[in-house]
Structures are given as structure tokens and as C-alpha cells.
Design an enzyme around this catalytic site. Structure first.
Site, short mmCIF file in Angstrom:
data_model
loop_
_atom_site.label_atom_id
_atom_site.label_comp_id
_atom_site.label_asym_id
_atom_site.label_seq_id
_atom_site.Cartn_x
_atom_site.Cartn_y
_atom_site.Cartn_z
N HIS A 88 3.13 35.45 -5.37
CA HIS A 88 3.20 33.99 -5.26
C HIS A 88 3.96 33.33 -6.41
O HIS A 88 4.36 32.18 -6.28
CB HIS A 88 1.80 33.38 -5.14
N ARG B 79 -9.79 35.92 -9.44
CA ARG B 79 -9.20 35.33 -8.23
C ARG B 79 -7.67 35.33 -8.32
O ARG B 79 -6.96 35.21 -7.32
CB ARG B 79 -9.74 33.90 -8.02
N HIS C 90 6.30 30.96 -4.75
CA HIS C 90 6.20 29.49 -4.91
C HIS C 90 7.48 28.91 -5.48
O HIS C 90 7.90 27.82 -5.10
CB HIS C 90 5.03 29.13 -5.82
N GLU D 6 0.78 37.61 4.23
CA GLU D 6 -0.46 37.54 3.43
C GLU D 6 -1.35 38.75 3.71
O GLU D 6 -2.04 39.24 2.82
CB GLU D 6 -1.25 36.24 3.74
N GLU E 193 -11.74 30.32 -10.04
CA GLU E 193 -10.61 30.86 -10.79
C GLU E 193 -10.82 30.74 -12.29
O GLU E 193 -9.93 30.31 -13.01
CB GLU E 193 -9.32 30.13 -10.37
N ARG F 42 -18.77 11.32 -1.92
CA ARG F 42 -18.98 12.43 -2.88
C ARG F 42 -19.29 13.75 -2.18
O ARG F 42 -19.93 14.64 -2.75
CB ARG F 42 -20.08 12.10 -3.88
N LYS G 6 -10.59 26.23 -1.58
CA LYS G 6 -9.56 25.50 -2.35
C LYS G 6 -8.99 24.45 -1.42
O LYS G 6 -8.38 24.78 -0.39
CB LYS G 6 -8.42 26.46 -2.74
N LYS H 247 -11.02 38.72 0.93
CA LYS H 247 -10.96 37.38 0.30
C LYS H 247 -12.37 36.92 -0.09
O LYS H 247 -12.57 36.36 -1.17
CB LYS H 247 -10.28 36.35 1.22
N ASN I 32 -2.79 35.88 -6.17
CA ASN I 32 -1.46 35.28 -6.40
C ASN I 32 -0.35 36.31 -6.41
O ASN I 32 0.79 35.98 -6.72
CB ASN I 32 -1.44 34.52 -7.73
N HIS J 138 5.97 29.83 4.10
CA HIS J 138 5.25 30.28 2.90
C HIS J 138 5.24 31.82 2.86
O HIS J 138 5.54 32.42 1.84
CB HIS J 138 3.83 29.71 2.94
N1 LIG Z 1 -6.39 26.55 0.49
C1 LIG Z 1 -5.86 27.72 0.30
O1 LIG Z 1 -6.49 28.64 -0.26
C2 LIG Z 1 -4.47 27.96 0.80
C3 LIG Z 1 -3.94 29.26 0.83
C4 LIG Z 1 -2.68 29.45 1.36
C5 LIG Z 1 -1.95 28.37 1.85
N2 LIG Z 1 -2.48 27.13 1.79
C6 LIG Z 1 -1.74 25.97 2.30
O2 LIG Z 1 -1.59 26.17 3.70
C7 LIG Z 1 -0.43 25.48 4.15
C8 LIG Z 1 0.36 26.40 5.04
O3 LIG Z 1 -0.46 26.74 6.13
P1 LIG Z 1 0.11 27.32 7.49
O4 LIG Z 1 1.06 28.42 7.21
O5 LIG Z 1 -1.05 27.59 8.38
O6 LIG Z 1 1.04 26.14 8.00
P2 LIG Z 1 0.78 24.84 8.91
O7 LIG Z 1 -0.61 24.36 8.79
O8 LIG Z 1 1.87 23.89 8.58
O9 LIG Z 1 1.02 25.43 10.37
C9 LIG Z 1 2.26 25.96 10.70
C10 LIG Z 1 2.81 25.39 12.01
O10 LIG Z 1 2.13 26.00 13.10
C11 LIG Z 1 1.61 24.99 13.97
N3 LIG Z 1 0.41 25.56 14.57
C12 LIG Z 1 -0.79 25.75 13.99
N4 LIG Z 1 -1.60 26.43 14.82
C13 LIG Z 1 -0.90 26.64 15.95
C14 LIG Z 1 -1.20 27.32 17.15
N5 LIG Z 1 -2.35 27.93 17.35
N6 LIG Z 1 -0.24 27.36 18.10
C15 LIG Z 1 0.99 26.79 17.90
N7 LIG Z 1 1.33 26.16 16.76
C16 LIG Z 1 0.39 26.10 15.80
C17 LIG Z 1 1.38 23.80 13.08
O11 LIG Z 1 1.35 22.62 13.84
C18 LIG Z 1 2.60 23.89 12.16
O12 LIG Z 1 3.73 23.33 12.77
C19 LIG Z 1 0.33 25.02 2.91
O13 LIG Z 1 0.11 23.66 2.71
C20 LIG Z 1 -0.35 25.83 1.78
O14 LIG Z 1 -0.31 25.14 0.55
C21 LIG Z 1 -3.72 26.91 1.30
ZN LIG Z 2 -0.16 32.40 0.09
#
Ligand SMILES: NC(=O)c1ccc[n+]([C@@H]2O[C@H](COP(=O)([O-])OP(=O)(O)OC[C@H]3O[C@@H](n4cnc5c(N)ncnc54)[C@H](O)[C@@H]3O)[C@@H](O)[C@H]2O)c1
Ligand SMILES: [Zn+2]
Length: 365
Positions: A250, A243, A254, A186, A238, A122, A144, A228, A247, A268
Site C-alpha cells: 500500500h 495492523r 497509495h 487484496e 493500529e 456520538r 476503520k 483480517k 499495508n 485501488h
Molecule cells: N475501511 C477500510 O479498512 C478500507 C480498506 C480498503 C479500502 N477502503 C476504501 O474502500 C474504497 C474502495 O472500495 P471499493 O473498491 O469497494 O470501491 P467502491 O465502493 O467505489 O465500489 C466500486 C464500484 O463498484 C460498484 N459496485 C459495488 N457493488 C457492486 C455490485 N455488487 N455490482 C455492481 N457494481 C457494484 C460501485 O457502485 C462502484 O462503482 C476506497 O474509498 C478505500 O479508501 C477502506
Molecule cells: Zn487496500
């Protein structure tokens, strides 16, 4: 090094950002007193680059450390990966151990780790150490956390805040150009939604940011973290709609990602950049945004969409995905639109014909 406080009463935490910030992790964790045993969750790509130094730093501050790897892919945000980690945690757990998790990676690792932390016993503490630009300015902040289902992304999740976010700018040196652009998308979003000075800073320093100039990165990562943090403080779960400004871009973004099956055609950030151009265009057509500002938004966003491949996308697929989006309540087209750079407003009932016209043009369909 900069420290930003995200103030949520008992759930408040610090966001520490700077070059070689991870050197400070040990003392920061000791001060937090969140546990004696740390499970670091990462993937082989990041592990190969940073695991040894990272775990050495943690052990030097007296922690017992275990590292668990998940595959390097969005598919790790799954029920299967989550269950495996929970079993590993249960195996590591034991009498007198105070366990906590550390997410060492991008948004995928951050979302998965946070979700596991939220549901194991939990809720146990976790710390975000984002290694992508997108992670440092966005996904690691705000609590999130989620995994995906075959029906869609982030469908099983929680609001569960980390105890610390530590953004080490030096980790960004190993990112691919495309990942840097994705994060910049972003960052541009934050400028558009709430800070014209930031938008202008990015316009002026785009190339320096792309070449990972430390001073510029420090500036924008700090500013975005502050923005943020403020948004999350005002509407953590949200509920009030505040918040929702995050978006911006997005809705269409999306839909593009979903329409191409979350393939590598779009990161993304690339999809969001196209979404931001679309939202700005809709804002202009609805007489909310002046032409000169539309041109500036479009010019900056186009710089980050360069590698995106629109091939295989169809308007039908995008529109279908749009109507499945959580932001489209009861089929109503709710958009975050722009009245000027730095100011957005939420508009309901944007005409479907206008959305179609703009998406068709922006995605060259
Ligand atoms: N929680 C939230 O508020 C929120 C907001 C935006 C996005 N997201 C989520 O985040 C995800 C996307 O995140 P992302 O863009 O960081 O992608 P990711 O986590 O897939 O990373 C992108 C790529 O970069 C590589 N990588 C990471 N750090 C590295 C480094 N320092 N050097 C070399 N390679 C590296 C990873 O292995 C991967 O192949 C999605 O699942 C999305 O839904 C969440
Ligand atoms: Zn985003």
C-alpha cells in the site's frame, strides 16, 4: 455459510459469509436487537440492482426501513455527503425510534456509513453489507471508517466497529471484471502476508476465482475474513504496529493512486498489486526474499494489473506522494517487506535510491 467471530470484548461481532447470505439478515438483526428503524445507505448503481429485494427482506422481519442514496463515486466520502446524511438521519429520528444504519455497497459506502454512524449522537449501531469483493475481504471488516479531504484520503475518521458484517457472495455476480481483479489483489495480499497455503490456492484457482466460482470464493472470503479478524483483534487501533502488516503493497500503491489523482486509471487493487510487486522487488534487492519467491509474487500480482493505465504518471509525482503518506513518519521510509511468502517484516530506512529504481521499473516510467 460460514461465521467468523471478531473478538473485541464488548465490541465483538460476527462476520457471516456465504451465497445468498442476505436471506439471513432479518433473523441476524433481530437477534442483535440493535434497533427498530434501519436507514440503508447505498448508491444508484447498487440500489438499482438490489434495493427492492433487500428492503423487502428487512421489512419482512418487522423493521421500519428508509433508503438513502449517495452518488456512485469516491467523492461521496466527503464532508458534504456526510452532512446531508446526518440531516436525513435527524429527520428520520424521533421519539421511541431506535435507529441504526446499514451500509449496502463497496468500500466507499462502507467507510462513509461507518463514519456517519460513529458521529451521529456520538455513535449509533451500524451493519456492513459489502457488495464488492474488496469490501467483503477487507474494507467492511475492522472498523476503520473515514471521509476524505482535498488534502488526502481518509484524513477524517474513526475506529468504530460495525455490529455485524454480512458478505453475500451472490452480490458479486454483477461486478465488473476490473472490480473482481481489484478485490483479488487484496486476497493475494493476505496470502503473501500470512498464509502461503492461501497464496498457492490462488495461484491454482485464479481463473476459477475470476469466473466467480462459488466454492472458491467462499473459501477465500472466509480465509481472508479470518486473517483480517485476527490482525484487528491483535491491534484494533493500529497502536502496536501489528495492523501495519495489512499495508503490504500500500505504500507505493497509495502513492500511485494519489499521483494519478485517484482517477479511473487505477483501481485501488491494481495500484496495490503494483505496490506489492515493488515491495517484493525491494525485499529481494535487500536480500530478504529469494528470487524464486519474487518471481511467483510478481507473476500472480501481474494478473491483476492488466487494465491499469500508467500513462501520465511520473516518478516525481509518485515520490512526492510517497513522502506525504501517513506511513512515512518524519520522512523515514517505513516499508512492509517480505522475507518469504507468508511472512512479512517492517523495515525502516529503505534507501530512497532503491525505491526510485524499483518504482521506475515497475511503473515502466
Ligand atoms: N475501511 C477500510 O479498512 C478500507 C480498506 C480498503 C479500502 N477502503 C476504501 O474502500 C474504497 C474502495 O472500495 P471499493 O473498491 O469497494 O470501491 P467502491 O465502493 O467505489 O465500489 C466500486 C464500484 O463498484 C460498484 N459496485 C459495488 N457493488 C457492486 C455490485 N455488487 N455490482 C455492481 N457494481 C457494484 C460501485 O457502485 C462502484 O462503482 C476506497 O474509498 C478505500 O479508501 C477502506
Ligand atoms: Zn487496500
Amino acid at each position: 455459510m460460514k461465521t467468523i467471530k471478531l473478538d473485541l470484548g464488548k465490541r465483538s461481532y460476527k462476520i457471516v459469509a456465504g451465497h445468498n447470505a442476505s436471506d439471513r439478515l432479518g433473523p441476524l438483526l433481530s437477534a442483535l436487537k440493535i434497533g427498530s428503524h434501519a436507514m440503508v445507505i447505498t448508491n444508484p448503481t447498487i440500489g438499482h440492482l438490489y434495493k427492492n429485494k433487500f428492503t423487502k427482506q428487512l421489512k419482512a422481519s418487522g423493521l421500519d426501513v428508509r433508503v438513502e442514496m449517495v452518488p456512485d463515486s469516491e467523492t461521496s466520502k466527503s464532508y458534504g455527503a456526510c452532512l446531508k446524511l446526518i440531516n436525513k438521519l435527524a429527520d428520520y429520528d424521533g421519539l421511541g425510534k431506535r435507529l441504526f444504519l446499514i451500509a449496502l455497497g463497496g468500500g466507499v459506502i462502507g467507510d462513509l456509513t461507518g463514519f456517519v454512524a460513529a458521529i451521529y449522537k456520538r455513535g449509533i449501531p451500524y451493519v456492513q453489507v459489502p457488495t464488492t469483493l474488496l469490501g467483503q475481504v477487507d474494507s467492511a471488516i475492522g472498523g476503520k471508517v473515514a471521509i476524505d479531504l482535498s488534502y488526502g484520503k481518509n484524513l477524517v475518521g474513526a475506529f468504530y466497529q460495525p455490529r455485524l458484517v454480512l458478505s453475500d457472495i451472490s452480490y458479486l455476480n454483477s461486478l465488473s471484471i476490473r472490480q473482481i481483479r481489484s478485490g483479488l489483489s487484496e486476497i493475494i495480499k493476505y496470502g503473501i502476508i500470512s498464509d502461503k497455503a492461501l497464496f498457492e490456492y490462488i495461484e491454482k484457482n485464479f481463473n476459477r476465482l475470476m469466473s466467480l466460482n462459488i466454492e472458491c470464493l467462499q473459501q477465500v472470503i472466509t480465509r481472508c475474513s479470518q486473517i483480517k479478524a485476527k490482525v484487528v483483534e491483535s491491534d484494533e487501533q493500529e497502536k502496536s504496529g501489528k495492523r501495519a502488516v495489512l499495508n503490504f503493497g500500500h505504500t507505493v500503491g497509495h502513492a500511485i493512486e494519489a499521483a494519478c489523482g485517484y482517477s479511473a486509471s487505477f483501481t485501488h487493487g491494481e495500484a496495490v498489486a503494483l505496490g506489492m510487486i515493488s515491495a517484493a522487488e525491494i525485499s529481494h534487492k535487500m536480500k530478504l526474499l529469494k528470487k524464486d519467491e519474487l518471481i511467483r509474487v510478481t507473476a500472480l500480482c501481474e494478473k491483476v494489473t492488466m487494465s491499469a493505465k500508467v500513462k501520465g504518471l511520473t516518478l516525481n509525482k509518485i515520490m512526492k506522494a510517497l513522502y506525504h503518506d501517513k506511513k512515512f513518519i518524519n520522512g523515514k521510509t517505513r516499508f512492509v517487506l517480505l522475507s518469504k511468502i507468508g511472512k512479512v517484516k517492517i523495515v525502516e530506512d529503505v534507501p530512497e535510491s532503491l525505491i526510485k529504481r524499483v518504482v521506475k521499473k515497475q511503473c515502466s516510467l
